[in-house]
Design an enzyme around this catalytic site. Structure first.
Site, PDB file in Angstrom:
ATOM      1  N   CYS A 102      -1.388  -6.911  -3.493  1.00  0.00           N
ATOM      2  CA  CYS A 102       0.041  -6.881  -3.814  1.00  0.00           C
ATOM      3  C   CYS A 102       0.309  -7.467  -5.199  1.00  0.00           C
ATOM      4  O   CYS A 102       1.264  -7.072  -5.872  1.00  0.00           O
ATOM      5  CB  CYS A 102       0.841  -7.618  -2.747  1.00  0.00           C
ATOM      6  SG  CYS A 102       0.228  -9.270  -2.370  1.00  0.00           S
ATOM      7  N   HIS A 123       2.510 -13.487  -0.298  1.00  0.00           N
ATOM      8  CA  HIS A 123       2.737 -12.075  -0.627  1.00  0.00           C
ATOM      9  C   HIS A 123       3.543 -11.998  -1.919  1.00  0.00           C
ATOM     10  O   HIS A 123       4.463 -12.786  -2.151  1.00  0.00           O
ATOM     11  CB  HIS A 123       3.488 -11.389   0.509  1.00  0.00           C
ATOM     12  CG  HIS A 123       3.695  -9.925   0.295  1.00  0.00           C
ATOM     13  ND1 HIS A 123       2.661  -9.043   0.109  1.00  0.00           N
ATOM     14  CD2 HIS A 123       4.836  -9.190   0.214  1.00  0.00           C
ATOM     15  CE1 HIS A 123       3.143  -7.825  -0.063  1.00  0.00           C
ATOM     16  NE2 HIS A 123       4.458  -7.893  -0.006  1.00  0.00           N
TER      17      HIS A 123
END
EC number: 3.4.19.12
Length: 1044
Positions: free
Chosen positions: A98, A347
């Site tokens: 990510c 994340h």
């Protein structure tokens, strides 16, 4: 519907009054429940297994009524993978990539960078044949193609795996996003610098590169020494700050150089006090602020995340920070977010402003969300980061400002540049558009293929729907018409479209007569012959079961069993009353086992069920009844001689049988009953062994009993003789020791401790064991016949392997036992010197070669071990690290006795010498091994060699080659103490080298490691970081970002 057991009871109720020979066809249909009413739809929550006519709840609900076409397929609508109009394209997260996706989206929205990359000369792409897939090679080729797909692809998201693979990134490991940004831009700049087009050569510098100077001013002469430097982002410390302006101010703050840190002034030709500061000379078009949220924590030795709120403006005036003080206004264009409290997990997402519409979008890998209105919204991202232990009040932000505790990079675009920019559209070059069209064509082909598959599934489902509706209406039978039985499970699979339909197989429901077994009626359903003909014609099958498949033989046998069971209770009461009556003097009785008499009713039930089993094709039981073994266990019945072979009694009167098949010699296990009782029992057990009162007990057993008593008497006589001759050895009294050599002798003899141990067991229980015949001194010798122990080693741990004897005891042992090799220790006075030195000599002599090999192997075993146990003991300042002394009390005795012992038998690990060292017996089949040496208290009290776990102590499984750091991770999981709070020691020696192996640190099996914990930290995020850090960080080592 009535419960299953009630249906079972009703089906066989007639058997109580009908004799087996009087059974009619009506009774057979009752047993197979042919006349039980069928259930109507809506009356059953699930199918009634006890009713063969119930056809409700077998999966028909999904086919009757209105049907949703989506239920006929498991294929998602391919259009859901299609890019919506006026939206952007996402990027697939390949596991932990990510951080890559966020930067790719930010760089894609930099129009100048995208336009310049499209100018990159790519002869391979320009000459590519569309018949094959395009495979980029260089980083620029990958990025160029990726940007073209992000711009004009028809897909909702694209796969960046080729670029990630070209960079050599580990898709399963999350990396430092800021480091990735620096390395990737550096690699891109180096690649583009080799292009001929000047716009390409300098695009990275034009977009991201600024310049500042480190200016040092001498306090004495005032001389300025500037050191110019380029930057691609400004790394700002956020600790102790609330907004971006404070962070930039601290970055440019003046630093004093004094004391040991004084500056050498070339004008003054000496070290002088000075000041140093950073002066911003020029700023790039795209200004990146790296907020240093991930910092190194000196206390823990690892990175941690700072969850500090920082406010930043939508419009930033950098003029006051520039040396020229010119107007330099920037507008916020992107915010990169890290969700999570740990530096090693979480994340990454990006909020990016569209340069065409000024709308804000959130890029979260494959998912892209447009923000409402024209404003950036970060509230939801801040809520995700909140934890129970780190809740802080979010500060209020002024209009035009945003506040975040998760933003780690801010991207600003210069306003004047955007105003002057007349061309906001970036066109994809024709050679790249051709590749995009090729990919779009493949995507459309895939969509059409998926749509066709969906249509085929729907068409197939509709056809199945019509078939089910047609056949399900035909399934119920009507009175007077023919019928058949089909498996319930097959009907369920037929109605479950997800399973492949096999042919109908009724073979598993057949009895030994080839017909439908009555016990299997709950596993089949009765359907009309018309429906059965259609099903068998379409799907095939074997063993069709029609009306003629009802088995009269099985029903008759069941009827007989039921009647006998009902009669059994009356016979049981009668037999038990007759047993209480004494036999008449002239009446001849029969022998019956006491255990058989106690459990004969259950044995009779088992016998009846076994008779019933003979009519069955498999091991199925009567519904609602217990199996033979289960029934016996439920009643808790066990025979008196059940310990014989450890088996449960299965046959009546077998408990009075001996091993030779005759009458058992143990009269206490049997009793006499009258002929009337025996005849009653014979009705149920016609094959039971019969012994009258006149039958004699087994002669072979009687002879063996006499011989056993004679051998027992001989053993007792031998034990008494040996005990009286070696009384002190048996009682452990007046034992010689090497620590204090007895003055009355110059020689002591050695035997294995195992021999003494086994001999004592025989003396204590001569009737239960065999006499010891051989001393077995070869256990203490090497293959060359040499002795394995030295005098010094026998003073220490090796003493547990041997027992010392007086010379007179050795004479007795030599006469009573076989001696393979005499072993002795002699005390020799050194006559050459007058200092009273004493030497000790063993016979046979020590084999030095084998002794060295033995010691080497022993040390090697201590250094090289796997899956060994060590004990970690948590201590506090008030507790001493050494193991506490144990007093000999009743509780200690109970603690040592871990397994129950027979009367008179001691623990095999008992002590035999006054030194109190416990000894383990030597295995006859293996070579000698050294066991852990137990400490001896000053009072000489014997202690167990078993490790006694204390409160606050836990056992861990470790290996010699694992590091101390890995052990600390194990301790953290066991004690919830972070590694940086652990102070470990063993035998008073501190263990500090985290990279050293346990073997090199001297940690051996059964070691006790003391753990002293520092005060726990309040930062729970740091504890989460420690859980993540089990292996050393390697960053981007070995990847394409570093030129590999």
């Amino acid at each position: 519907m009535a419960p299953r057991l009630q249906l079972e009871k009703a089906a066989w109720k007639w058997a109580e009054t009908v004799k087996p020979e009087d059974i009619t066809h009506e009774h057979i249909e009752l047993a197979y429940r042919i006349a039980v009413p069928a259930c109507k739809r809506g009356t059953c929550r699930r199918n009634c297994k006890g009713n063969p006519n119930c056809l409700v709840g077998i999966g028909e609900q999904s086919w009757l009524g209105e049907i949703d076409e989506n239920a006929f397929h498991s294929i998602d609508d391919p259009n859901s993978e299609r890019r919506d109009k006026n939206t952007f394209v996402g990027l697939t997260n390949l596991g932990a990539t990510c951080y890559v996706n966020t930067f790719l989206q930010v760089w894609f929205h930099n129009l100048e960078l995208r336009r310049a990359l499209y100018l990159f000369q790519n002869s391979r792409a320009e000459g590519h044949n569309t018949d094959s897939d395009y495979e980029p090679r260089t980083i620029c080729e990958h990025l160029q193609y990726l940007f073209a797909l992000l711009q004009n692809s028809n897909r909702r998201y694209i796969d960046p795996s080729e670029l990630v693979k070209a960079l050599g990134l580990d898709t399963g490991q999350q990396q430092d996003a800021q480091e990735f940004s620096k390395l990737f831009l550096s690699l891109l700049e180096d690649t583009l610098s080799k292009q001929k087009d000047p716009n390409l050569q300098n695009v990275i510098q034009q977009q991201f590169c600024g310049q500042f100077s480190y200016v040092t001013v001498c306090n004495k002469c005032g001389r300025e020494s500037p050191l110019p430097s380029r930057f691609y982002e400004l790394e700002l410390n956020i600790q102790g700050h609330k907004n971006l302006t404070e962070c930039v101010t601290e970055f440019l703050k003046e630093e004093k150089l004094e004391g040991d840190n004084r500056y050498y002034c070339e004008s003054c030709q000496s070290k002088q006090n000075a000041t140093r500061r950073i002066k911003l000379q020029s700023l790039p078009r795209t200004l990146n602020f790296q907020l240093m949220r991930f910092v190194f924590d000196r206390q823990s030795g690892h990175k941690k995340k700072l969850n500090t709120f920082i406010s930043f403006p939508e419009v930033l005036d950098m003029g006051p920070f520039l040396e020229g003080k010119e107007v330099c206004t920037y507008e916020l264009s992107a915010v990169l977010i890290h969700r999570g409290v740990s530096a090693y997990s979480g994340h990454y997402i990006a909020h990016v402003r569209d340069a065409h519409t000024n709308d804000w979008y959130k890029f979260n890998d494959e998912e892209i969300e447009k923000m409402e209105g024209k404003k950036l919204q970060l509230g939801i991202e801040e809520d995700i980061a909140e934890t129970a232990k780190s809740q802080t009040r979010k500060p209020k932000c002024s209009k035009g400002y945003h506040c975040s505790r998760n933003a780690y990079m801010l991207v600003y675009k210069r306003q004047t540049e955007e105003i002057e920019q007349t061309e906001t559209n970036v066109e994809v070059p024709a050679f790249l558009q051709k590749l995009v069209d090729q990919d779009n064509k493949k995507f459309e082909e895939w969509c059409n293929e998926m749509a066709d598959m969906r249509k085929q599934s729907v068409d197939k489902g509709k056809a199945k729907h019509e078939e089910v509706k047609e056949l399900y209406e035909l399934l119920p039978t009507e009175d007077g018409l023919s019928y058949e039985f089909v498996p319930l499970e097959w009907l369920k699979k037929w109605l479950d479209d997800s399973t492949s339909i096999k042919e109908i197989d009724n073979s598993q429901f057949l009895c030994s007569h080839g017909k439908l077994h009555p016990d299997k009626i709950g596993e089949v359903k009765r359907i009309s012959s018309k429906a059965a003909d259609l099903l068998f014609s379409r799907y095939g099958g074997v063993s069709r079961l029609g009306q003629s498949s009802l088995c009269r033989d099985c029903v008759t046998q069941r009827c007989r069993v039921i009647r006998l069971k009902n009669q059994l209770n009356e016979d049981y009461r009668e037999v038990m009353n007759l047993v209480k009556t004494s036999l008449k003097s002239d009446e001849s009785g029969f022998w019956i086992g006491k255990a058989s008499l106690r459990s004969w009713r259950q044995l009779a039930l088992d016998q009846l069920e076994e008779d019933e089993e003979e009519t069955k094709h498999n091991n199925s039981k009567v519904n609602g009844e217990k199996s033979s073994s289960a029934g016996a266990k439920a009643d808790g019945v066990k025979g008196d001689n059940e310990d014989r072979d450890g088996e449960e009694m299965k046959n009546f009167n077998e408990d009075i049988l001996c091993y030779h098949g005759g009458l058992n010699i143990l009269e206490n296990d049997r009793r006499l009953v009258s002929a009337e009782v025996w005849n009653k029992l014979r009705m149920y057990f016609p094959k039971a062994p019969e012994f009258t009162q006149n039958n004699e007990a087994c002669q072979q057993c009687m002879r063996l009993e006499r011989e056993g008593k004679e051998n027992e008497a001989l053993n007792r006589m031998m034990a008494n003789e040996q005990k009286s001759s070696l009384l002190n050895l048996f009682q452990e009294k007046n034992r010689p020791t090497l620590q204090k050599w007895p003055q009355e002798t110059e020689v002591l003899y050695v035997v294995p401790h195992y021999f003494v141990d086994e001999w004592r067991k025989f003396i204590r229980r001569p009737a239960k064991g065999n006499p010891v015949s051989n001393v077995g001194n070869s256990l203490l010798l090497c293959p060359h016949g040499g002795f394995m122990f030295t005098y010094d080693s026998m003073l220490q741990g090796d003493a547990q392997h041997i027992a010392l004897l007086w010379p007179d005891e050795w004479e007795v042992i030599s006469k009573m036992f076989l001696v393979d090799q005499a072993i002795s220790i002699c005390r020799i006075h050194d006559k050459t010197q007058d200092n009273g030195n004493v030497l000790y000599q063993t016979h046979p002599d020590l084999c030095r070669e084998c002794r060295e090999g033995f010691i080497f192997q022993q040390q090697r075993d201590m250094r090289e071990y796997a899956q060994a146990t060590v004990y970690v003991r948590k201590v506090t300042d008030k507790k001493r690290e050494s193991a506490p002394e144990f007093s000999v009390s009743g509780s200690d005795v109970e603690d040592e006795r871990e397994e129950p012992k027979m009367d008179g038998e001691k623990d095999p690990d008992f002590s035999q010498s006054e030194v109190g060292a416990k000894r383990q017996k030597l295995d006859e089949s293996t070579s000698l091994s050294v066991a852990p040496v137990t400490a001896v208290s000053k009072s000489g009290i014997r202690r167990s060699t078993r490790h006694r776990k204390l409160r606050g102590e836990k056992a861990l499984i470790v290996s010699a080659n694992q590091t101390l750091k890995e052990l600390k991770i194990q301790i953290m999981h066991a004690f919830s103490v972070a590694p940086f709070d652990q102070n470990l020691s063993i035998d008073g020696r501190c263990l500090t080298d985290d990279s050293a192996t346990l073997g090199s640190l001297g940690v051996i099996p059964e070691s006790i490691i003391c753990l002293k914990a520092d005060e726990p930290i309040a930062d729970y995020a740091a504890m989460d970081d420690v859980y993540q850090v089990c292996m050393p960080e390697e960053g981007f080592k070995g990847t394409g970002l570093l030129g590999h």
